[in-house]
Design a protein around this motif. Structure first.
Motif, PDB file in Angstrom:
ATOM      1  N   ARG A  23       0.801  -1.283   0.149  1.00 45.27           N
ATOM      2  CA  ARG A  23      -0.087   0.158  -0.054  1.00 45.27           C
ATOM      3  C   ARG A  23       0.887   1.203  -0.221  1.00 45.27           C
ATOM      4  O   ARG A  23       1.794   1.239   0.351  1.00 45.27           O
ATOM      5  N   LEU A  24       0.295   2.415  -0.404  1.00 43.32           N
ATOM      6  CA  LEU A  24       0.918   3.692  -0.492  1.00 43.32           C
ATOM      7  C   LEU A  24       0.588   4.006   1.122  1.00 43.32           C
ATOM      8  O   LEU A  24      -0.742   4.381   1.317  1.00 43.32           O
TER       9      LEU A  24
ATOM     10  N   TYR B   8      -1.947   8.026  -6.702  1.00 44.24           N
ATOM     11  CA  TYR B   8      -2.647   6.837  -6.360  1.00 44.24           C
ATOM     12  C   TYR B   8      -3.607   6.349  -7.715  1.00 44.24           C
ATOM     13  O   TYR B   8      -3.796   5.368  -7.810  1.00 44.24           O
TER      14      TYR B   8
END
Length: 86
Positions: free
Chosen positions: A47-48, A56
């Motif tokens: 995940r970021l 994103y």
């Protein structure tokens, strides 16, 4: 929680107690992300954590994508000055 399934409960809940593998947090080009190491210097994006909003939507930062990184804990060893004798 109600779970409707035709599968046996043992198969559905198999591995629920296992914690996910070790994760590494790295910052690449201003994007802080959580990676799961796959090989030395290569990780899979989980995940970021912190990134500009435009990142994103970029396919380069999709979860599950592999990315090259250099772990900061492994520094290359420099030879001693005495090794350079002629």
């Amino acid at each position: 929680m109600t779970l409707y399934t035709a599968m046996p409960l043992e198969l559905v809940l198999d591995g629920i107690q296992n914690e996910p593998g070790p994760f590494v947090e790295v910052t690449i080009q201003g994007v802080t992300m959580q990676l799961q190491p796959v090989a030395p210097g290569i990780g899979r994006i989980v995940r970021l954590l912190a990134a500009p909003l435009s990142c994103y939507l970029l396919p380069e930062y999709l979860p599950g994508r592999t990315i090259c990184f250099h772990p900061t804990s492994e520094l290359p060893l420099m030879p001693e000055r005495s090794d350079f004798t002629m």
